[in-house]
Design a protein around this motif. Structure first.
Motif, PDB file in Angstrom:
ATOM      1  N   LEU A   1       0.838  -1.193   0.000  1.00 11.37           N
ATOM      2  CA  LEU A   1       0.000   0.000   0.000  1.00 11.37           C
ATOM      3  C   LEU A   1       0.879   1.252   0.000  1.00 11.37           C
ATOM      4  O   LEU A   1       1.568   1.551   0.980  1.00 11.37           O
ATOM      5  CB  LEU A   1      -0.905   0.000   1.239  1.00 11.37           C
ATOM      6  CG  LEU A   1      -1.942   1.116   1.331  1.00 11.37           C
ATOM      7  CD1 LEU A   1      -2.904   1.061   0.147  1.00 11.37           C
ATOM      8  CD2 LEU A   1      -2.715   1.009   2.641  1.00 11.37           C
ATOM      9  N   ARG A   2       0.858   1.986  -1.086  1.00 16.24           N
ATOM     10  CA  ARG A   2       1.657   3.204  -1.217  1.00 16.24           C
ATOM     11  C   ARG A   2       0.824   4.268  -1.928  1.00 16.24           C
ATOM     12  O   ARG A   2      -0.050   3.944  -2.733  1.00 16.24           O
ATOM     13  CB  ARG A   2       2.931   2.962  -2.025  1.00 16.24           C
ATOM     14  CG  ARG A   2       3.779   1.806  -1.532  1.00 16.24           C
ATOM     15  CD  ARG A   2       5.092   1.747  -2.282  1.00 16.24           C
ATOM     16  NE  ARG A   2       5.871   0.580  -1.938  1.00 16.24           N
ATOM     17  CZ  ARG A   2       7.185   0.463  -2.134  1.00 16.24           C
ATOM     18  NH1 ARG A   2       7.836   1.471  -2.700  1.00 16.24           N
ATOM     19  NH2 ARG A   2       7.828  -0.632  -1.793  1.00 16.24           N
ATOM     20  N   VAL A   3       1.129   5.521  -1.625  1.00 20.45           N
ATOM     21  CA  VAL A   3       0.470   6.585  -2.377  1.00 20.45           C
ATOM     22  C   VAL A   3       1.091   6.640  -3.770  1.00 20.45           C
ATOM     23  O   VAL A   3       2.285   6.369  -3.948  1.00 20.45           O
ATOM     24  CB  VAL A   3       0.600   7.955  -1.677  1.00 20.45           C
ATOM     25  CG1 VAL A   3      -0.078   7.936  -0.326  1.00 20.45           C
ATOM     26  CG2 VAL A   3       2.054   8.364  -1.549  1.00 20.45           C
ATOM     27  N   SER A   4       0.287   6.992  -4.740  1.00 21.11           N
ATOM     28  CA  SER A   4       0.773   7.119  -6.110  1.00 21.11           C
ATOM     29  C   SER A   4       1.146   8.567  -6.399  1.00 21.11           C
ATOM     30  O   SER A   4       0.791   9.479  -5.649  1.00 21.11           O
ATOM     31  CB  SER A   4      -0.295   6.650  -7.096  1.00 21.11           C
ATOM     32  OG  SER A   4      -1.410   7.540  -7.069  1.00 21.11           O
ATOM     33  N   PHE A   5       1.817   8.784  -7.498  1.00 23.99           N
ATOM     34  CA  PHE A   5       2.148  10.146  -7.913  1.00 23.99           C
ATOM     35  C   PHE A   5       0.866  10.933  -8.182  1.00 23.99           C
ATOM     36  O   PHE A   5       0.783  12.134  -7.886  1.00 23.99           O
ATOM     37  CB  PHE A   5       3.038  10.112  -9.157  1.00 23.99           C
ATOM     38  CG  PHE A   5       3.585  11.448  -9.559  1.00 23.99           C
ATOM     39  CD1 PHE A   5       4.349  12.202  -8.691  1.00 23.99           C
ATOM     40  CD2 PHE A   5       3.315  11.976 -10.829  1.00 23.99           C
ATOM     41  CE1 PHE A   5       4.858  13.445  -9.056  1.00 23.99           C
ATOM     42  CE2 PHE A   5       3.820  13.210 -11.210  1.00 23.99           C
ATOM     43  CZ  PHE A   5       4.594  13.948 -10.320  1.00 23.99           C
TER      44      PHE A   5
END
Length: 415
Positions: A297-301
């Motif tokens: 789970l990571r934020v996207s650009f």
């Protein structure tokens, strides 16, 4: 008793009058007796004379410290007056002990631009900056205010070196870590085993970014009290003022890569969690960045761009310094910068600036990072960002593009 009280009152009035006389003298008469740091074409003798910055600072600071009391500068590093032996130009830190040794720094030699070409380039950058500030068709917040209107807390990026008469406005993601290191070495503001650091890359990263390490304009109030703003103007007039900038869109990519693609607990909790909650329908993201990355789970650009464009972001708090606009960090329409460096020409600009400051015999700017975010990557990074968002983002950073002479990214702003 009455005579003693009257005597104390006259002494207090006399002290204030003397302070005002000293300030007026340095501001109007003293200038004529010192070599100005802002001349780009000055000669470069083998052994530089004592700088006006050191002479000016020592006289004013010591006089004010005596009258206002030593407690006004308890948080400042001790001032050293002893001459520093020159550091060999080829000196290089022990790579095994440094974080930078594993980051791919380029130790190869770079020849700096010389003579008229460099002088013309600097003159052009400064001309573009001044013309843009005077251009009424370019409007952005804070443009029309005066230096006196800038709150002290917005002057926290202006680092002062009184020993060499230099003021550096640092811009995150534009080589600011290494320029802060250079300022520490020059000002001797940080000791290691009882002696000032001599080699920039020997200074640990965590100490570089500790705000107490640097003398910044926003700390002048504690040191000088009600005279702080006037002394800022005196130093702005006499010292060499410089900053380094970067293509605004590329700077955003670099900020995203370093703060959200790596496990950064602080930025995860403060910024990534709200982004995931607002733009990715995750009502309860993991409590730590390690858990989030482990779960993929990571934020996207795209989330990051949404966050920048979201009106709620600025209502809650000003942009973080890593993506705050340069005009908000360094106030280029209120401060007449003598040198405008660019990350795209970092090696050449750094060498020329150290010559301008007459400190090139003391140190070299650390080698550049080989794998810096490339300008050519912008198209790939923005390819999946909706056109309307790109256009809004340009508007948000347009002043930085124009002020510092970066071309409008037309290929990103049309279908």
């Amino acid at each position: 008793m009455a005579k003693a009280r009257l005597l104390r009152m006259w002494l207090a009035v006399g002290s204030v009058a003397m302070i005002l006389l000293i300030i007026v003298y340095w501001d109007n008469v003293g200038t004529a007796h010192f070599y100005l740091h802002t001349a780009l074409s000055r000669p470069h003798p083998p052994q530089p004379p004592p700088t006006p910055g050191e002479a000016l600072a020592s006289d004013i600071d010591e006089f004010l410290d005596t009258l206002l009391g030593a407690d006004t500068k308890q948080d400042e590093p001790p001032r050293r007056k002893t001459a520093r032996p020159p550091t060999p130009a080829s000196a290089r830190p022990e790579l095994g002990k440094l974080e930078e040794s594993v980051r791919g720094y380029d130790w190869s030699a770079h020849d700096a631009q010389q003579g008229a070409d460099w002088g013309w380039l600097q003159a052009e950058r400064r001309r573009v900056l001044r013309a843009s500030c005077a251009n009424s068709s370019l409007a952005f917040p804070t443009k029309e205010r005066s230096f006196d209107d800038i709150p002290n807390h917005e002057l926290n990026h202006l680092i002062v070196d009184d020993r060499h008469g230099a003021i550096y406005c640092y811009v995150p993601k534009a080589a600011c870590t290494n320029w802060k290191r250079v300022m520490i070495v020059l000002s001797e503001s940080l000791l290691h085993q009882g002696a000032p650091y001599r080699e920039p890359l020997a200074i640990p990263r965590e100490r570089v970014h500790n705000s107490s390490t640097h003398l910044t304009f926003n700390r002048f109030w504690r040191r000088y009290g009600k005279f702080s703003r006037h002394l800022m103007k005196v130093k702005l007039k006499k010292y060499t003022k410089f900053l380094f900038v970067r293509d605004p869109f590329v700077r955003l990519i670099s900020a995203f890569r370093s703060k959200f693609e790596l496990e950064n607990e602080e930025f995860y909790r403060q910024f990534a969690v709200p982004m995931l909650q607002r733009y990715s329908n995750h009502s309860s993201p993991p409590g730590s960045v390690h858990e989030a990355f482990g779960a993929g789970l990571r934020v996207s650009f795209a989330h990051f761009i949404q966050y920048l464009l979201d009106p709620r972001t600025e209502k809650l708090a000003p942009f973080n310094e890593h993506w705050r606009q340069v005009y908000r960090l360094c106030h280029p329409c209120q401060i007449d910068y003598d040198f405008v460096g660019k990350l795209e020409t970092l090696d050449e600009d750094a060498a020329q600036l150290l010559r301008l400051l007459r400190v090139d015999h003391l140190l070299r700017f650390p080698p550049s990072y080989r794998n810096r975010t490339a300008s050519s990557w912008a198209h790939d990074w923005f390819a999946k960002i909706p056109l309307a968002w790109r256009q809004q983002l340009y508007k948000l950073y347009e002043a930085d593009f124009v002020l510092f002479g970066y071309p409008k990214p037309e290929n990103l702003l049309r279908d």
